[in-house]
Design an enzyme around this catalytic site. Sequence first.
Site, short mmCIF file in Angstrom:
data_model
loop_
_atom_site.label_atom_id
_atom_site.label_comp_id
_atom_site.label_asym_id
_atom_site.label_seq_id
_atom_site.Cartn_x
_atom_site.Cartn_y
_atom_site.Cartn_z
N SER A 26 97.81 54.95 113.19
CA SER A 26 98.10 54.74 111.77
C SER A 26 98.80 53.41 111.54
O SER A 26 99.06 53.03 110.41
CB SER A 26 98.96 55.87 111.20
OG SER A 26 100.16 55.98 111.92
N ASN A 113 108.65 63.17 112.86
CA ASN A 113 108.36 63.99 111.66
C ASN A 113 109.39 63.76 110.55
O ASN A 113 109.04 63.61 109.39
CB ASN A 113 108.28 65.47 112.03
CG ASN A 113 107.15 65.74 112.99
OD1 ASN A 113 106.35 64.85 113.28
ND2 ASN A 113 107.07 66.95 113.52
N THR A 158 90.41 57.66 63.81
CA THR A 158 90.29 58.95 64.50
C THR A 158 88.79 59.10 64.73
O THR A 158 87.99 58.66 63.89
CB THR A 158 90.82 60.14 63.67
OG1 THR A 158 90.05 60.25 62.48
CG2 THR A 158 92.28 59.98 63.28
N HIS A 159 88.43 59.70 65.84
CA HIS A 159 87.00 59.84 66.21
C HIS A 159 86.31 58.47 66.26
O HIS A 159 85.10 58.40 66.07
CB HIS A 159 86.24 60.75 65.24
CG HIS A 159 86.97 62.02 64.92
ND1 HIS A 159 86.75 63.19 65.60
CD2 HIS A 159 87.93 62.29 64.01
CE1 HIS A 159 87.53 64.14 65.10
NE2 HIS A 159 88.27 63.61 64.15
N SER A 280 78.93 35.29 83.33
CA SER A 280 77.77 35.96 83.91
C SER A 280 76.98 34.93 84.71
O SER A 280 76.92 33.76 84.34
CB SER A 280 76.90 36.52 82.79
OG SER A 280 75.57 36.65 83.22
N LYS A 286 78.01 34.27 78.20
CA LYS A 286 78.91 35.42 78.36
C LYS A 286 80.34 35.05 78.71
O LYS A 286 80.62 34.11 79.44
CB LYS A 286 78.38 36.35 79.47
CG LYS A 286 77.11 37.03 79.09
CD LYS A 286 77.34 38.09 78.04
CE LYS A 286 77.52 39.33 78.78
NZ LYS A 286 77.65 40.55 78.41
N ASN A 288 83.18 37.75 79.69
CA ASN A 288 83.34 39.20 79.83
C ASN A 288 84.80 39.62 80.04
O ASN A 288 85.56 38.92 80.71
CB ASN A 288 82.49 39.70 80.99
CG ASN A 288 81.01 39.57 80.70
OD1 ASN A 288 80.59 39.69 79.55
ND2 ASN A 288 80.23 39.28 81.73
N GLU A 293 88.09 45.86 82.03
CA GLU A 293 87.16 46.85 82.57
C GLU A 293 87.66 47.40 83.89
O GLU A 293 87.57 48.59 84.18
CB GLU A 293 85.77 46.23 82.75
CG GLU A 293 85.09 45.86 81.44
CD GLU A 293 83.88 44.98 81.69
OE1 GLU A 293 82.80 45.52 81.95
OE2 GLU A 293 84.02 43.75 81.64
N TYR A 320 105.02 70.22 109.94
CA TYR A 320 104.26 68.96 109.97
C TYR A 320 102.88 69.18 110.59
O TYR A 320 102.72 69.93 111.56
CB TYR A 320 105.02 67.89 110.78
CG TYR A 320 104.22 66.61 110.93
CD1 TYR A 320 104.22 65.66 109.92
CD2 TYR A 320 103.41 66.40 112.05
CE1 TYR A 320 103.45 64.52 110.02
CE2 TYR A 320 102.64 65.24 112.16
CZ TYR A 320 102.67 64.31 111.14
OH TYR A 320 101.90 63.18 111.24
N GLN A 325 99.33 62.32 108.08
CA GLN A 325 99.34 60.87 108.35
C GLN A 325 98.50 60.12 107.31
O GLN A 325 98.79 59.00 106.95
CB GLN A 325 98.80 60.65 109.75
CG GLN A 325 98.63 59.20 110.13
CD GLN A 325 98.45 59.04 111.63
OE1 GLN A 325 99.38 59.26 112.37
NE2 GLN A 325 97.26 58.69 112.07
N LYS A 328 99.46 58.34 103.54
CA LYS A 328 99.86 56.95 103.26
C LYS A 328 98.71 56.10 102.72
O LYS A 328 98.92 55.23 101.88
CB LYS A 328 100.46 56.33 104.53
CG LYS A 328 101.88 56.82 104.78
CD LYS A 328 102.37 56.55 106.16
CE LYS A 328 102.00 57.59 107.19
NZ LYS A 328 102.13 58.99 106.87
N1 ARG Z 1 102.09 58.58 112.22
C1 ARG Z 1 102.55 59.88 111.91
C2 ARG Z 1 102.38 60.14 110.39
O1 ARG Z 1 102.29 59.22 109.69
C3 ARG Z 1 103.99 60.04 112.26
C4 ARG Z 1 104.42 61.41 112.63
C5 ARG Z 1 103.74 61.86 113.84
N2 ARG Z 1 104.30 63.02 114.41
C6 ARG Z 1 103.72 63.65 115.41
N3 ARG Z 1 104.35 64.61 115.92
N4 ARG Z 1 102.59 63.26 115.92
O2 ARG Z 1 102.34 61.26 109.95
#
Ligand code: ARG
Length: 466
Positions: A26, A113, A158-159, A280, A286, A288, A293, A320, A325, A328
Amino acid sequence: MADIKKPWAGRFEKPTEPSVEDFTESVSFDHQLYKYDIQGSIAHATMLTVCGLLTEKEKEAIILGLKEIEKEIEQGNFSFQKGLEDIHMNIEAALIRKLGDAGKKLHTARSRNDQVALDLRLWTRESIGQVSLLIEGLQSELAQKGKAHIDLIIPGFTHLQHAQPVLLAHHLLAYVEMLERDRERLADSMTRVNHSPLGACALAGTTLPIDQEMTAQLLGFSKPCSNSIDAVSDRDFCLEFASNIAILSMHLSRLAEEWILWASPEFEFIELDESLCTGSSIMPQKRNPDVLELIRAKCARVYGNLFFLFSLMKALPLSYNRDMQEDKVAIFDIASTIKASLILLEKVVKGTTFKPENIAIACKKGFLDATALAEYLVIKGLPFRQAHEVVGKLVRRAAQEGKMLKEFSLDELSQFSPLIDVGVYNVLGVENCIKHYKGTSSTSPSAVRERLEWWLTSLGRSKKAQ
Ligand code: ARG
């Protein structure tokens, strides 16, 4: 990267398959958390020292090492290793490379965790602040535009049909109010985001003597989380942030959509700044409104991420799970998307020119003063339902004759109701209509001016305070 020694390698005989490393890493996205990870580690090391789990010397070395690592990351001199999975293990391994045994003590009474939950909470806290500031910038620009055209009357819809006349400032302030509630929702969520998960460790806490209050305090949290399992399991604070941003982006998409319409030749209420438009590749004429948008489109992207997060968390057993993971990816995208949209929309608002001549022409269409005429008859004593019918008939006649209501003579008007007298011309026409609005939330010029001044002062004050 199978040659990198993983912190958890102790119980393994075989090296990890490279494809597994690629699939499970990650760090390619959670490297963004480095600042919060280091901030959290410094607080954790400080607490461990007070609790007798680190010596003062070890703590000093750890803090110095972490700050060096932070600088290396910021200067682009840090080499992130996929084999070390995530930002947490990358930083820890770098610290151990620098310090040896002292570095190996940092992870005492901590798990990735609670570490990742901490980093995310710190990240969310900061993101809330950043988004709030950008919202304020947009609110300010909208209020300024309203002030610049304080007397400009536009058709209210309205509408998407002409309804009643409103002041442009009133229309713009409607968005300022919506945006304020967006800011309030974000601020309110802080009471739930701002809890420290540290000390939860993997899920159960630790047998070591730690002080959770201290880390919470050092990191500016209002308190430690009350349940270690909850602390590492839940991502409701991410969902709440994502939901609040989804509402905000819905508001932005409505403004974007309106201004796309207003910039079209069918409306021509506004002209967008050329530097914010694109052309365009085939049609030479054009210009735009792509920025608007895309702001409209980014709302869909935020919703997508929100539903991704809901689906990710649905039915996950406590505590957990590695699934989390992926949170994110969505939450970072939500934040960068909304920040970019807010920045661009503020520029669009600032750069837009209103076209009062075209707006005045539009105000002549659609019998915007019909409701005011019905209300005039109510004042004269006619029950509203009857007044509605009288004006309805009048409008039908006017439409047949291609006239505005104010173009009828008094004779013609009084054929529809004997209650109509010469005073009727004081309410017909959008300029007259506007003057008669009552109530603090209405488009009455005095109410709008008052609210606008209130906004300009309060937004100006908070700008000064920054
Ligand atoms: N990279 C993991 C996450 O973002 C961190 C936690 C991982 N914990 C584990 N026991 N493998 O969730």
